[in-house]
Design an enzyme around this catalytic site. Structure first.
Site, short mmCIF file in Angstrom:
data_model
loop_
_atom_site.label_atom_id
_atom_site.label_comp_id
_atom_site.label_asym_id
_atom_site.label_seq_id
_atom_site.Cartn_x
_atom_site.Cartn_y
_atom_site.Cartn_z
CD GLN A 108 9.37 -0.73 1.05
OE1 GLN A 108 8.96 -1.19 2.09
NE2 GLN A 108 9.54 0.59 0.89
CD1 TRP A 155 8.13 0.98 9.12
CD2 TRP A 155 7.59 0.02 7.18
NE1 TRP A 155 8.65 1.75 8.11
CE2 TRP A 155 8.34 1.19 6.91
CE3 TRP A 155 7.14 -0.75 6.11
CZ2 TRP A 155 8.63 1.61 5.62
CZ3 TRP A 155 7.44 -0.33 4.81
CH2 TRP A 155 8.18 0.83 4.59
CG ASP A 208 0.96 2.35 4.88
OD1 ASP A 208 0.31 2.14 5.91
OD2 ASP A 208 2.19 2.16 4.79
CE LYS A 268 4.26 9.42 -1.35
NZ LYS A 268 2.95 8.97 -0.84
N PRO A 296 0.81 -1.23 0.00
CG PRO A 296 0.11 -0.92 2.21
CD PRO A 296 0.83 -1.88 1.32
CD1 TRP A 313 4.40 -4.07 3.39
CD2 TRP A 313 4.88 -4.82 1.34
NE1 TRP A 313 3.27 -4.69 2.91
CE2 TRP A 313 3.54 -5.17 1.65
CE3 TRP A 313 5.40 -5.19 0.11
CZ2 TRP A 313 2.73 -5.86 0.77
CZ3 TRP A 313 4.59 -5.87 -0.77
CH2 TRP A 313 3.27 -6.20 -0.45
CE LYS A 334 14.03 6.25 -0.95
NZ LYS A 334 13.48 5.08 -0.26
#
Length: 659
Positions: free
Chosen positions: A570, A534, A96, A610, A57, A574, A607
């Site tokens: 991740q 998380w 999320d 946002k 998400p 995640w 990288k």
């Protein structure tokens, strides 16, 4: 018969030599939408074997970027292929909604800074802004998803802030509690002084930044033992890159089996590890012949570098530390137990006090001389100057190294002794390694490399956060500290003696619920913490269905998943939380196959992200080209994890037309 007739009917209309890719793709997208091709593909495969895909998400509190396109390409292609092979591939989108990323963004928007401002503003009002912000850009994500032709069910997307999702997370935490794996302890944890909360180890791994700090070698004059005698007076030579921690120096650690020597330049005598004399002192120094094993030096006392804080108990002597090495430094390690896990364990073993002059906002106590009220990192300058003025500084230089920062607000972290709630993931380390061995990783080197190494160095999960917008920790305690962990709103209502089925399970509303302690009958109140975001996202395989309280059969039919896909970072986000949460609750991982992507880099080499403001809107390219060639260019030039700089593709604004 004419040649035209001989050729027969054409299956497709002839293409113009001037191909308008965006126009063609819009035509295809319109046909898919009007004829409900995605929905029909699911209907046609209904009853066939399941092939389960889990959607990681995103948080929709910011605009989507081209890096989101990369992940969606790979998330889309394999489910399409499996559908063509006759599998039923349910694809449920998700959002999320909780956590520091949301809180930090809302703080900036409202002009707030830190917990004091939030509480003055009002927790209910603040959380209402957070709730609104995470849905603000759902439309933009949906439009991007539809424009690139990614087939996923957006209409029934799960949201981690929904009550049924939160209840599933509570159930998982209660299960972990019943296994004896959820504990409260007083430990050293990474701590963000701006956000006012501890962080987990996987959050810590995402926030390292290169900084320049002072590297100092400081003299600690010996005050007892053979080297305290007037004709043999010497000083311990101690190295540190955190001069601010010297304020609360409590001991100096030596390795019991390392040989320490005295070296002199004719004017002073210094003690350090024999193996490091040449490296640290260089030319002009010679050994005096005095040699001591570390074990012999135990409990020698010394003069501490600063007397800015009071010690009510005996301290400032040499202690043993098996973790001390001669790989760098001087072989003598300064101990400040309030700011280091090894320091804390070592000093506790000697019954030494834990003195912490740094307040929760990262500043030194206001009444301290020299550095009172200063931010801990800022205080280095004054402390280094003072050591130099008093003749205790042997050498000082700037040292460039990687230092942990908050992964969201970029404030320097400190390791802080605080009571927190932990999940004892170290107790299931072998299970995690076993589950990883059964998982297919693409590329394969990540399996035993970046991810495998992460598991082998596993530490307990620092779960609790002293924050506001998150899943509340479902723990109620009475004055006797009897603990009750609640697994649903129904269970909470029974304990509270009221119907709570319509309660918003967020702060501050859930904080107002008082229950009767099942053990002593006294009133019990919820502990104030929320949990690591998380854990929320790692619970999605069952929480997306509200299981086990709802749709449990649906969940069981779609677990474990056959496929997940995200970027290389991740492995410590995640991918880790997904495997760990399911192993804790069910005894095995939630996924079988992982495609691990490289990063698309912005023009500055970082990288695309946002929160780093390095993202690039895909619409700026799609207006000139089309998603298909843009998406195709996202395939990394090399496999992630192979070497520095591999697995990434740099995105230059000047070449946006070619993606």
């Amino acid at each position: 018969m004419s040649d035209e007739q001989n050729r027969g009917p054409r299956p497709f209309p002839a293409l113009s030599a001037q191909v308008d890719l965006p126009k063609i793709e819009h035509e295809v997208l319109n046909r898919w939408s009007e004829q409900k091709i995605f929905e029909r593909s699911l209907e046609q495969t209904q009853g066939g074997p399941n092939w389960v895909f889990f959607e990681g998400p995103p948080t929709a509190n910011g605009q989507p970027g081209v890096h989101h396109v990369e992940a969606r390409v790979f998330k889309d292609v394999f489910p399409r292929f499996k559908t063509m092979k006759g599998y039923h591939v349910n694809r449920k989108a998700g959002w999320d909604c909780h956590g520091l990323p949301v809180e930090v963004a809302v703080e900036k928007e409202l002009g707030l800074s830190g917990r004091k401002d939030i509480e003055a503003f009002g927790v209910a009002e603040f959380n209402a802004y957070c709730r609104e912000s995470v849905l603000r850009n759902v439309g933009a994500f949906t439009a991007m998803t539809e424009r690139m032709g990614y087939w996923v069910n957006m209409d029934e997307a799960y949201r981690t802030m929904d009550p049924e999702y939160v209840e599933s997370v509570w159930w998982a935490l209660k299960t972990i509690w019943e296994k004896g794996l959820l504990v409260r302890d007083y430990r050293i944890s990474p701590y963000c002084p701006r956000c006012g909360t501890t962080l987990s180890d996987h959050e810590l791994a995402q926030g390292y930044e290169t900084v320049t700090d002072p590297s100092v070698y400081v003299r600690f004059p010996v005050t007892s033992g053979p080297l305290a005698e007037p004709d043999r007076a010497a000083a311990l030579l101690v190295w540190t890159t955190t001069p601010w921690t010297l304020v609360s120096n409590t001991a100096v650690a030596v390795h019991p089996d390392v040989t320490y020597v005295v070296a002199t330049d004719g004017t002073e005598r210094l003690v350090l590890a024999e193996d490091l004399v040449e490296t640290v002192l260089g030319e002009g120094w010679e050994l005096t012949g005095e040699r001591f094993e570390g074990a012999e030096m135990e409990r020698w006392s010394y003069q501490r570098p600063f007397e800015l804080v009071d010690f009510d108990e005996p301290a400032h002597f040499i202690v043993r530390g098996d973790y001390v090495t001669v790989a760098d430094g001087t072989g003598l390690v300064h101990q400040a137990p309030a700011f280091g896990a090894d320091d804390m364990a070592t000093c506790r073993a000697y019954g030494l006090p834990v003195v912490n002059p740094v307040t929760a906002d990262g500043t030194f106590e206001a009444d301290l001389p020299l550095i009172g009220g200063q931010f801990f990192k800022t205080a280095d300058k004054a402390l280094v100057a003072d050591l130099t003025d008093r003749g205790l500084m042997f050498r000082s230089a700037n040292y460039e190294h990687s230092y942990p920062h908050c992964w969201r607000c970029h404030t320097p972290l400190l390791y802080y002794a605080l009571p927190s709630w932990y999940i004892r993931t170290t107790a299931i380390k072998d299970q995690l390694l076993e589950q990883n061995a059964r998982t297919n990783w693409f590329p394969e080197n990540v399996k035993e490399g970046r991810y495998g190494e992460w598991l082998r160095n596993n530490i307990d999960w620092a779960l609790s956060r002293s924050r506001y917008w998150g899943t509340p920790l479902p723990v109620w305690q009475c004055e006797e500290e009897h603990t009750t962990v609640v697994g649903s709103l129904t269970e909470l209502g029974k304990l509270a003696g009221q119907d709570l089925s319509g309660l918003d399970p967020h702060r501050p509303y859930v904080d107002d619920v008082t229950i009767t302690c099942p053990e002593c009958g006294g009133p019990a109140r919820r502990v104030p913490e929320v949990i690591d975001v998380w854990f929320d996202s790692g619970a999605m395989p069952f929480a997306q269905w509200g299981a086990p309280h709802r749709n449990d059969e649906t969940f069981r039919a779609n677990f474990p998943g056959q496929y997940i896909c995200e970027a290389i970072d991740q492995t410590r986000g995640w991918f880790y939380s997904m495997m760990t949460v399911s192993t804790l609750v069910f005894g095995h991982s939630s996924y079988e196959n992982v495609v691990c992507l490289g990063h698309i880099l912005a023009e500055d080499g970082r990288k695309m992200s946002k929160h780093l403001a390095t993202s690039w809107s895909p619409w700026r390219s799609w207006s000139a080209t089309a998603p298909t060639p843009c998406a195709g260019s996202c395939w990394p030039a090399a496999r992630p994890g192979c070497r520095a700089g591999s697995g990434t593709r740099r995105w230059r604004r000047s070449s946006a037309r070619s993606c």
